[in-house]
Design a protein around this motif. Structure first.
Motif, PDB file in Angstrom:
ATOM      1  N   VAL A   1     -44.789 -16.714 -18.903  1.00 33.55           N
ATOM      2  CA  VAL A   1     -44.661 -15.361 -19.445  1.00 33.55           C
ATOM      3  C   VAL A   1     -45.861 -15.062 -20.338  1.00 33.55           C
ATOM      4  CG1 VAL A   1     -43.303 -13.902 -20.990  1.00 33.55           C
ATOM      5  CG2 VAL A   1     -42.158 -15.383 -19.343  1.00 33.55           C
ATOM      6  N   GLU A   2     -46.442 -13.892 -20.160  1.00 37.40           N
ATOM      7  CA  GLU A   2     -47.547 -13.464 -21.019  1.00 37.40           C
ATOM      8  C   GLU A   2     -47.029 -12.404 -21.975  1.00 37.40           C
ATOM      9  OE1 GLU A   2     -51.103 -12.385 -19.042  1.00 37.40           O
ATOM     10  OE2 GLU A   2     -51.213 -14.221 -17.849  1.00 37.40           O
ATOM     11  N   ASP A   3     -46.957 -12.762 -23.216  1.00 34.63           N
ATOM     12  CA  ASP A   3     -46.489 -11.863 -24.261  1.00 34.63           C
ATOM     13  C   ASP A   3     -47.502 -11.926 -25.397  1.00 34.63           C
ATOM     14  OD1 ASP A   3     -45.234 -10.501 -26.294  1.00 34.63           O
ATOM     15  OD2 ASP A   3     -43.257 -11.308 -25.862  1.00 34.63           O
ATOM     16  N   PRO A   4     -48.269 -10.872 -25.634  1.00 33.43           N
ATOM     17  CA  PRO A   4     -49.314 -10.936 -26.666  1.00 33.43           C
ATOM     18  C   PRO A   4     -48.778 -11.189 -28.065  1.00 33.43           C
ATOM     19  CG  PRO A   4     -49.006  -8.686 -25.877  1.00 33.43           C
ATOM     20  CD  PRO A   4     -48.240  -9.573 -24.957  1.00 33.43           C
ATOM     21  N   GLU A   5     -47.491 -10.935 -28.297  1.00 33.99           N
ATOM     22  CA  GLU A   5     -46.928 -11.159 -29.620  1.00 33.99           C
ATOM     23  C   GLU A   5     -46.281 -12.534 -29.741  1.00 33.99           C
ATOM     24  OE1 GLU A   5     -44.715  -7.993 -31.434  1.00 33.99           O
ATOM     25  OE2 GLU A   5     -45.769  -6.485 -30.268  1.00 33.99           O
TER      26      GLU A   5
ATOM     27  N   ALA B   1     -42.786 -21.044 -20.752  1.00 28.12           N
ATOM     28  CA  ALA B   1     -41.632 -20.193 -20.462  1.00 28.12           C
ATOM     29  C   ALA B   1     -41.916 -19.515 -19.125  1.00 28.12           C
ATOM     30  CB  ALA B   1     -41.433 -19.156 -21.558  1.00 28.12           C
ATOM     31  N   PRO B   2     -41.315 -19.969 -18.018  1.00 32.18           N
ATOM     32  CA  PRO B   2     -41.632 -19.406 -16.699  1.00 32.18           C
ATOM     33  C   PRO B   2     -41.121 -17.979 -16.575  1.00 32.18           C
ATOM     34  CG  PRO B   2     -39.833 -20.972 -16.528  1.00 32.18           C
ATOM     35  CD  PRO B   2     -40.320 -21.051 -17.937  1.00 32.18           C
ATOM     36  N   SER B   3     -41.873 -17.155 -15.872  1.00 38.71           N
ATOM     37  CA  SER B   3     -41.540 -15.727 -15.784  1.00 38.71           C
ATOM     38  C   SER B   3     -40.213 -15.474 -15.066  1.00 38.71           C
ATOM     39  CB  SER B   3     -42.675 -14.969 -15.090  1.00 38.71           C
ATOM     40  OG  SER B   3     -42.981 -15.551 -13.835  1.00 38.71           O
ATOM     41  N   ALA B   4     -39.817 -16.326 -14.113  1.00 38.87           N
ATOM     42  CA  ALA B   4     -38.560 -16.109 -13.401  1.00 38.87           C
ATOM     43  C   ALA B   4     -37.344 -16.390 -14.283  1.00 38.87           C
ATOM     44  CB  ALA B   4     -38.499 -16.993 -12.150  1.00 38.87           C
ATOM     45  N   LEU B   5     -37.484 -17.280 -15.240  1.00 36.52           N
ATOM     46  CA  LEU B   5     -36.413 -17.618 -16.189  1.00 36.52           C
ATOM     47  C   LEU B   5     -37.034 -17.704 -17.583  1.00 36.52           C
ATOM     48  CD1 LEU B   5     -34.438 -20.350 -14.171  1.00 36.52           C
ATOM     49  CD2 LEU B   5     -33.625 -18.052 -14.762  1.00 36.52           C
ATOM     50  N   PRO B   6     -37.323 -16.575 -18.205  1.00 32.60           N
ATOM     51  CA  PRO B   6     -38.052 -16.584 -19.482  1.00 32.60           C
ATOM     52  C   PRO B   6     -37.288 -17.208 -20.633  1.00 32.60           C
ATOM     53  CG  PRO B   6     -37.287 -14.366 -18.945  1.00 32.60           C
ATOM     54  CD  PRO B   6     -37.041 -15.207 -17.739  1.00 32.60           C
ATOM     55  N   GLY B   7     -35.972 -17.429 -20.466  1.00 33.53           N
ATOM     56  CA  GLY B   7     -35.211 -18.102 -21.507  1.00 33.53           C
ATOM     57  C   GLY B   7     -35.349 -19.611 -21.475  1.00 33.53           C
ATOM     58  N   LEU B   8     -36.018 -20.153 -20.454  1.00 28.84           N
ATOM     59  CA  LEU B   8     -36.257 -21.589 -20.365  1.00 28.84           C
ATOM     60  C   LEU B   8     -37.501 -21.965 -21.162  1.00 28.84           C
ATOM     61  CD1 LEU B   8     -34.105 -21.614 -18.167  1.00 28.84           C
ATOM     62  CD2 LEU B   8     -35.637 -22.999 -16.751  1.00 28.84           C
TER      63      LEU B   8
END
Length: 404
Positions: free
Chosen positions: A149-153, A162-169
């Motif tokens: 996951v790309e999150d600038p914050e 944190a993989p984009s398909a399961l960002p809670g992992l």
């Protein structure tokens, strides 16, 4: 006369014998009234009832171990035995952890509360999408569950994905291999700040937006402790390299109030009986890096409190994750331990207690500015953990922690 007497005698004996037989037959036909049939006892099954491994790793848990479930309820479902461990290190971790499936699945949360994370540390007990498990490669992880996951914050230890398909992992990497998969339920921030598009990262550099033009934050391939700011094409050096002793990672983190990134640096110092993690943040002003967060110690472990959790100090590590907020930075992540009996595998993975550091405001940051090529000593900053913990300021002339 004799024959008549003999016949009478036989008749009498026959009558007695017949009466005896009749009595025996009645005795056989009429059992005592107080005789009772023994009750039939059916023993309960001793095998575990319910789903069996390998379990599916989902956004809400792993197999029967689900986020939000009461720890007491989950504990009752396990076979009898010491399954509950307390991880208690002031300012670092405060969790109850259930060890399930021969300690290959760990379920933890606040004491006497509900499950807030489920960690898988065994290779064959669970998998995500039926293919990704402990022991999978980084490339396999990305191919199945998508890129990080790309999150600038948000910024994090590069060993944490944190993989984009399961960002809670949160997937813990050891080299190129998956060492643990943790279901946290903490997804990426929904608000995306896209004022500046970061340049593509390279093998030794991370794309950033320290200015509106876009830059690369490069870590030295030689020592691994130097950080330099270069142009997006990598041709020009915008700020001389700085050396950070014990560098864990350097990453961009978006300051939404200024619509640009800051350089955040996390370092670790190892001493004989302690291991400490530090954080500092800078913004780029011309060719200078101006401090926005004073260097602060955020977590510390000692040999003594490492033994409290059944480990050796040098077998304990932290994987940190940073989240930007308007006036500072939130810090969290995972604590891991290694076990000699499990070889190179992780024994424990536990979510740590949150900490926070505060940014400078307005012109106060300019007073703390330093030359990028020759960092000066500076006071340690303020870090807040479960209770407000103030890091004492060093004496004048002392070197800055994690930097020389």
């Amino acid at each position: 006369m004799r024959s008549s007497a003999f016949i009478a005698t036989l008749a009498a004996l026959g009558a007695v014998g017949g009466a005896a037989c009749g009595n025996r037959q009645r005795e056989n036909r009429d059992p005592p009234r107080d005789a009772r049939r023994a009750p039939r006892v059916i023993e309960p099954p001793t095998d575990q009832v319910g789903p069996l491994p390998p379990y599916a790793i989902r956004a809400d848990g792993v197999g029967p171990y689900k986020l939000g479930e009461k720890l007491s309820v989950l504990l009752e479902q396990l076979p009898a035995g010491p399954q509950l461990a307390l991880f208690e290190i002031p300012g670092v971790v405060h969790r109850s952890v259930i060890r399930a499936e021969d300690a290959t699945i760990l379920v933890g949360g606040e004491q006497a509360s509900t499950a807030s994370f489920v960690a898988v540390v065994g290779p064959d007990v669970a998998s995500a999408d039926g293919r990704i498990r402990v022991g999978s490669t980084r490339d396999e992880l990305i191919a199945v569950l998508g890129p990080p996951v790309e999150d600038p914050e948000r910024a994090h230890d590069p060993r944490l994905i944190a993989p984009s398909a399961l960002p809670g992992l949160r997937v813990v990497l050891g080299g190129d291999r998956v060492m643990a998969i943790v279901v946290t339920g903490v997804a990426a921030l929904s608000r995306q700040v896209n004022d500046c598009s970061r340049p593509a990262s390279t093998e030794h550099a991370v794309g950033s937006c320290l200015t509106g033009a876009g830059e690369l934050i490069e870590t030295g391939a030689a020592s691994g402790e130097e950080v330099a700011i270069r142009s997006a094409d990598g041709e020009r050096t915008l700020a001389p390299p700085m050396k950070f002793t014990g560098l864990v990672f350097a990453a961009p983190l978006r300051n939404a109030a200024e619509a640009r990134d800051e350089l955040v640096v996390v370092t670790r110092t190892d001493e004989t009986a302690t291991r400490s993690w530090w954080i500092a943040a800078y913004r780029l002003e011309g060719t200078r890096l101006v401090r926005t967060v004073d260097t602060a110690q955020i977590y510390q472990l000692s040999a003594a409190n490492a033994r409290w959790i059944g480990s050796d100090l040098h077998d304990v590590d932290l994987y940190l994750e940073l989240t930007s907020r308007p006036d500072g930075i939130d810090i969290g992540g995972l604590l891991t331990t290694h076990s000699a009996s499990r070889g190179k595998l992780l024994a424990d993975v536990v979510v740590i207690s949150p900490a926070q550091v505060t940014r400078h405001r307005g012109k106060a940051a300019a007073a703390e500015s330093i030359d990028a090529g020759s960092p000066a000593s500076s006071p340690a900053g303020r870090v807040t953990q479960d209770a407000a913990v103030h890091i004492p300021e060093p004496a004048a002339g002392d070197p800055e922690p994690g930097q020389r």
